[in-house]
Design a protein around this motif. Structure first.
Motif, mmCIF file in Angstrom:
data_model
loop_
_atom_site.group_PDB
_atom_site.id
_atom_site.type_symbol
_atom_site.label_atom_id
_atom_site.label_comp_id
_atom_site.label_asym_id
_atom_site.label_seq_id
_atom_site.Cartn_x
_atom_site.Cartn_y
_atom_site.Cartn_z
ATOM 1 N N MET A 179 35.227 32.982 44.318
ATOM 2 C CA MET A 179 34.719 34.223 44.883
ATOM 3 C C MET A 179 33.737 33.903 46.010
ATOM 4 N N THR A 180 33.718 34.770 46.969
ATOM 5 C CA THR A 180 32.860 34.646 48.140
ATOM 6 C C THR A 180 31.867 35.797 48.125
ATOM 7 N N GLN A 181 30.602 35.494 48.301
ATOM 8 C CA GLN A 181 29.591 36.550 48.305
ATOM 9 C C GLN A 181 29.494 37.163 49.696
ATOM 10 N N ASP A 232 30.641 40.119 44.991
ATOM 11 C CA ASP A 232 31.523 38.964 44.921
ATOM 12 C C ASP A 232 32.886 39.441 45.382
ATOM 13 N N ASP A 271 31.218 32.632 52.773
ATOM 14 C CA ASP A 271 30.290 32.822 51.662
ATOM 15 C C ASP A 271 28.892 33.094 52.186
#
Length: 106
Positions: free
Chosen positions: A1-3, A17, A95
């Motif tokens: 997951m990428t914030q 996320d 991210d």
């Protein structure tokens, strides 16, 4: 997951996320981020998912081109860092991406 971090027009910070491979718009809608209307559902035909990419990220995300650039003509208060969030794909190198939401989009 990428914030991804969204800064609303009233300066609220919303961190989500985001699933890699989806668009920033899709992830925002799934997380109920206010200010991402996305009337066309991501077809790049309405400009209601307009965002401002935070300056440090603009080089990584890149500039709008082609149809997206044309659609931005219909958005309010366009800036150099304006993008349609339906056209920005989430990837690990994004991210921590910070985007700001325009005032007139609710």
């Amino acid at each position: 997951m990428t914030q991804i971090v969204f800064i609303t027009s009233d300066s609220r910070r919303i961190e989500i996320d985001a699933q890699d491979g989806l668009s920033v718009m899709e992830c925002a809608r799934r997380a109920n981020v206010p200010g991402i209307v996305a009337e066309c559902g991501g077809a790049c035909s309405c400009a209601t998912c307009h965002v401002y990419i935070d300056a440090p990220w603009s080089g990584i995300v890149g500039e709008a081109a082609g149809m997206e650039r044309d659609m931005l003509e219909f958005a309010e208060s366009v800036r150099e860092t304006s993008r349609l969030s339906c056209q920005v794909k989430v990837a690990p190198d994004l991210d921590g991406l910070t985007v700001h939401l325009p005032d007139g989009q609710a």
